[in-house]
Design an enzyme around this catalytic site. Structure first.
Site, PDB file in Angstrom:
ATOM      1  N   ASN A   1      -1.941   0.076   7.617  1.00 47.08           N
ATOM      2  CA  ASN A   1      -3.018  -0.302   6.701  1.00 47.08           C
ATOM      3  C   ASN A   1      -3.480  -1.723   6.996  1.00 47.08           C
ATOM      4  O   ASN A   1      -2.969  -2.382   7.905  1.00 47.08           O
ATOM      5  CB  ASN A   1      -2.551  -0.149   5.251  1.00 47.08           C
ATOM      6  CG  ASN A   1      -1.308  -0.966   4.985  1.00 47.08           C
ATOM      7  OD1 ASN A   1      -1.313  -2.182   5.105  1.00 47.08           O
ATOM      8  ND2 ASN A   1      -0.210  -0.296   4.655  1.00 47.08           N
TER       9      ASN A   1
ATOM     10  N   ASP B   1       2.352   5.097   1.402  1.00 46.44           N
ATOM     11  CA  ASP B   1       2.859   6.075   0.442  1.00 46.44           C
ATOM     12  C   ASP B   1       3.259   7.376   1.133  1.00 46.44           C
ATOM     13  O   ASP B   1       4.057   8.141   0.627  1.00 46.44           O
ATOM     14  CB  ASP B   1       1.797   6.364  -0.623  1.00 46.44           C
ATOM     15  CG  ASP B   1       1.631   5.184  -1.575  1.00 46.44           C
ATOM     16  OD1 ASP B   1       2.655   4.560  -1.898  1.00 46.44           O
ATOM     17  OD2 ASP B   1       0.485   4.881  -1.964  1.00 46.44           O
TER      18      ASP B   1
ATOM     19  N   LYS C   1       4.869  11.754  23.534  1.00 48.94           N
ATOM     20  CA  LYS C   1       3.464  11.564  23.195  1.00 48.94           C
ATOM     21  C   LYS C   1       2.793  12.928  22.975  1.00 48.94           C
ATOM     22  O   LYS C   1       2.953  13.835  23.789  1.00 48.94           O
ATOM     23  CB  LYS C   1       2.788  10.823  24.352  1.00 48.94           C
ATOM     24  CG  LYS C   1       1.399  10.380  24.053  1.00 48.94           C
ATOM     25  CD  LYS C   1       0.810   9.598  25.221  1.00 48.94           C
ATOM     26  CE  LYS C   1      -0.689   9.524  25.065  1.00 48.94           C
ATOM     27  NZ  LYS C   1      -1.409   9.675  26.316  1.00 48.94           N
TER      28      LYS C   1
ATOM     29  N   PHE D   1       3.599  -5.472  -7.020  1.00 51.57           N
ATOM     30  CA  PHE D   1       2.174  -5.728  -6.851  1.00 51.57           C
ATOM     31  C   PHE D   1       1.393  -4.453  -7.135  1.00 51.57           C
ATOM     32  O   PHE D   1       1.902  -3.348  -6.913  1.00 51.57           O
ATOM     33  CB  PHE D   1       1.875  -6.218  -5.428  1.00 51.57           C
ATOM     34  CG  PHE D   1       2.045  -7.701  -5.293  1.00 51.57           C
ATOM     35  CD1 PHE D   1       3.306  -8.265  -5.325  1.00 51.57           C
ATOM     36  CD2 PHE D   1       0.932  -8.531  -5.182  1.00 51.57           C
ATOM     37  CE1 PHE D   1       3.470  -9.636  -5.236  1.00 51.57           C
ATOM     38  CE2 PHE D   1       1.086  -9.897  -5.098  1.00 51.57           C
ATOM     39  CZ  PHE D   1       2.357 -10.457  -5.117  1.00 51.57           C
TER      40      PHE D   1
ATOM     41  N   LYS E   1       2.544   0.892 -13.862  1.00 51.55           N
ATOM     42  CA  LYS E   1       3.436   0.598 -12.722  1.00 51.55           C
ATOM     43  C   LYS E   1       4.633  -0.223 -13.177  1.00 51.55           C
ATOM     44  O   LYS E   1       5.762   0.015 -12.754  1.00 51.55           O
ATOM     45  CB  LYS E   1       2.654  -0.168 -11.651  1.00 51.55           C
ATOM     46  CG  LYS E   1       2.457   0.656 -10.395  1.00 51.55           C
ATOM     47  CD  LYS E   1       1.411   0.098  -9.488  1.00 51.55           C
ATOM     48  CE  LYS E   1       0.349   1.163  -9.260  1.00 51.55           C
ATOM     49  NZ  LYS E   1      -0.693   0.774  -8.341  1.00 51.55           N
TER      50      LYS E   1
ATOM     51  N   LYS F   1       8.234   1.513 -12.708  1.00 51.27           N
ATOM     52  CA  LYS F   1       9.097   0.984 -11.652  1.00 51.27           C
ATOM     53  C   LYS F   1      10.070  -0.066 -12.194  1.00 51.27           C
ATOM     54  O   LYS F   1      10.751  -0.724 -11.428  1.00 51.27           O
ATOM     55  CB  LYS F   1       8.231   0.424 -10.522  1.00 51.27           C
ATOM     56  CG  LYS F   1       7.267   1.479  -9.938  1.00 51.27           C
ATOM     57  CD  LYS F   1       6.713   1.081  -8.594  1.00 51.27           C
ATOM     58  CE  LYS F   1       5.612   2.031  -8.140  1.00 51.27           C
ATOM     59  NZ  LYS F   1       5.243   1.860  -6.736  1.00 51.27           N
TER      60      LYS F   1
HETATM   61  N1  CTP Z   1       5.721   0.179  -3.172  1.00 51.06           N
HETATM   62  C1  CTP Z   1       6.989   0.408  -2.664  1.00 51.06           C
HETATM   63  N2  CTP Z   1       7.257   1.537  -1.953  1.00 51.06           N
HETATM   64  C2  CTP Z   1       6.285   2.464  -1.738  1.00 51.06           C
HETATM   65  C3  CTP Z   1       4.992   2.237  -2.253  1.00 51.06           C
HETATM   66  C4  CTP Z   1       4.747   1.096  -2.963  1.00 51.06           C
HETATM   67  O1  CTP Z   1       7.872  -0.436  -2.854  1.00 51.06           O
HETATM   68  N3  CTP Z   1       6.584   3.547  -1.028  1.00 51.06           N
HETATM   69  C5  CTP Z   1       5.492  -1.027  -3.957  1.00 51.06           C
HETATM   70  C6  CTP Z   1       4.513  -1.997  -3.357  1.00 51.06           C
HETATM   71  O2  CTP Z   1       5.189  -2.934  -2.515  1.00 51.06           O
HETATM   72  C7  CTP Z   1       3.924  -2.676  -4.559  1.00 51.06           C
HETATM   73  C8  CTP Z   1       3.965  -1.626  -5.626  1.00 51.06           C
HETATM   74  O3  CTP Z   1       4.912  -0.651  -5.172  1.00 51.06           O
HETATM   75  O4  CTP Z   1       4.718  -3.764  -5.017  1.00 51.06           O
HETATM   76  C9  CTP Z   1       2.667  -0.972  -5.943  1.00 51.06           C
HETATM   77  O5  CTP Z   1       2.173  -0.271  -4.870  1.00 51.06           O
HETATM   78  P1  CTP Z   1       1.085   0.898  -5.057  1.00 51.06           P
HETATM   79  O6  CTP Z   1       1.045   1.651  -3.799  1.00 51.06           O
HETATM   80  O7  CTP Z   1      -0.145   0.289  -5.606  1.00 51.06           O
HETATM   81  O8  CTP Z   1       1.807   1.706  -6.232  1.00 51.06           O
HETATM   82  P2  CTP Z   1       1.827   3.191  -6.565  1.00 51.06           P
HETATM   83  O9  CTP Z   1       2.688   3.295  -7.759  1.00 51.06           O
HETATM   84  O10 CTP Z   1       2.167   3.955  -5.355  1.00 51.06           O
HETATM   85  O11 CTP Z   1       0.336   3.370  -7.036  1.00 51.06           O
HETATM   86  P3  CTP Z   1      -0.779   4.431  -6.808  1.00 51.06           P
HETATM   87  O12 CTP Z   1      -0.436   5.424  -7.829  1.00 51.06           O
HETATM   88  O13 CTP Z   1      -1.971   3.605  -7.101  1.00 51.06           O
HETATM   89  O14 CTP Z   1      -0.658   4.892  -5.390  1.00 51.06           O
END
Ligand code: CTP
Length: 414
Positions: free
Chosen positions: A219, A288, A298, A332, A346, A350
């Protein structure tokens, strides 16, 4: 900053040979106006651009150009200047002085004094765009950054050589702000800082999820926000581990660096250090989803369409939230809509102590920018709102807030 803010500070300014030497005159003038005792060292080539008399008049001190020109028999001037400095600024810094600093060369007054000083060093590079981008220069900059040298990043714009690009020296006001921040930090940091004795783990950058040995999904994260938080934690006195995935800026010195690629690797790196951590900051942009199958060889092209099946990655922050005992957890949230509701959701899901939320659709916020605008949430709702600040300033504010909260929780306010 107000007049007199630098009173009692000795600042050595090294001027090297570039057109931007004229801007160093404005910098010296501003430093002097703020009460600093400014000592200027010029290289031989710098004197071709601006006369030493200009710097002498502006600093109200003699200018040093020649290492053998010892005026005071009681001291050896390069050692005396090196010892006296509270801060050393090199502006403009040519590719040549950057190379000399990186490799420890000492063949004139400036490079010798730089080698002899233990003061914090701030470098403001200025050169042609191709020179700045040259791998040799970039490698030297990285080497210096790893040793704790700070930079006032060059700006992008028309250069004296006719090119347009990155290489123009930062404006005197920016260098001044960086100098003041560095001095403030050194005063507040170290053993006396609010995070002294704390262990901080910060994650930064975008994870890489491999499809095959040469292809991956990632990303736009530059890692700037996480790196700024790691630097701020270090400067506030913490022992810092930076778990860095793919980043596009140099990694800081003075912190433990753990390089990872994928979400899975990041999970292990964080969990290995979780028990001993006081504060864990999840600034990384973790993918995600990852390819469900990682091909060992490859992938060859065959059909017109290719489907890659994705599966969920481990949620590192959620796992940290589950395992947390005394750790202070900061997450974040990058949002495009319903910022408050999503951030609070969140935070609860979390099990975070703070969530730093930003609206990534706003100008000057989010990925790859040097500034950010954030709202910080705790269990009670909005805890702070910081608009259009540098990521460095946000890092400092966030970690000061975390230090306060942690101290209050332990019944030790302040
Ligand atoms: N994060 C993480 N591990 C993942 C995805 C996210 O630790 N596999 C952490 C990120 O580092 C960040 C926080 O989760 O601190 C929020 O990330 P985000 O992807 O916005 O959260 P989600 O809960 O996955 O939100 P969304 O539903 O918007 O995808």
């Amino acid at each position: 900053m107000e007049t007199g803010s630098l009173r009692g500070r000795t600042i050595v300014v090294g001027v090297t040979g570039g057109i931007a030497a004229y801007k160093a005159a404005a910098l010296v003038s501003r430093l002097t106006q703020r009460g600093a005792d400014v000592r200027v060292i010029m290289t031989e080539s710098a004197t071709r651009f601006v006369a030493p008399l200009t710097f002498q008049a502006l600093s109200r001190n003699p200018v040093h150009t020649d290492i053998f020109d010892e005026r005071d028999p009681a001291v050896i001037s390069h050692i005396d200047l090196a010892d006296r400095a509270d801060l050393f600024i090199v502006a403009p810094a040519t590719a040549n002085i950057i190379a000399k600093m990186a490799h420890g060369l000492a063949d004139d007054m400036l490079s010798t004094t730089l080698l002899a000083t233990t003061a914090p060093i701030l470098v403001a590079p200025a050169m042609n765009v191709h020179m700045y981008a040259h791998p040799a220069v970039q490698a030297n900059l990285r080497l210096l950054a790893e040793r704790g040298v700070r930079f006032a990043e060059p700006g992008t714009g028309p250069l004296a050589c006719g090119y347009v690009g990155k290489g123009r020296m930062a404006e005197p006001e920016e260098i001044l702000a960086a100098a003041e921040a560095l001095l403030a930090e050194k005063g507040a940091g170290g053993a006396k800082g609010p995070l002294a004795g704390r262990r901080v783990v910060v994650t930064a950058g975008g994870t890489i999820e491999r499809i095959d040995p040469v292809r991956y999904i990632t990303n736009d994260s530059s890692g700037k926000m996480g790196i700024a938080i790691a630097e701020a934690s270090r400067d506030l006195g913490a022992e810092v581990t930076l778990v860095a995935a793919r980043v596009s800026v140099p990694l800081p010195g003075g912190v433990e660096i753990v390089r990872v690629e994928s979400a899975e690797e990041m999970l292990h790196a964080v969990m290995e250090r979780f028990e001993g951590a006081d504060i864990v900051v999840k600034a990384a942009a973790v993918a995600d989803y990852r390819p469900a199958v990682r091909h060992a060889a490859k992938v060859k092209k065959k059909e017109d369409r290719l489907t890659i099946e994705l599966e969920r990655t481990p949620d590192i922050l959620a796992e940290a939230g589950r395992r947390k005992t005394r750790q202070f957890l900061i997450g974040f949230a990058a949002e495009t809509e319903d910022l408050e509701a999503n951030a609070m959701d969140k935070l609860r899901r979390k099990n975070c102590d703070l969530v730093v939320a930003n609206d990534v659709t706003e100008p000057g916020a989010g990925f790859n920018t040097d500034t950010n605008s954030v709202i910080v949430f705790d269990a009670g709702g909005r805890a702070a709102e910081w608009t259009l600040l540098t990521k460095r300033e946000i890092g400092l504010r966030l970690m000061r807030l975390a230090a306060e909260r942690l101290a209050a929780r332990e019944g030790n306010p302040g």
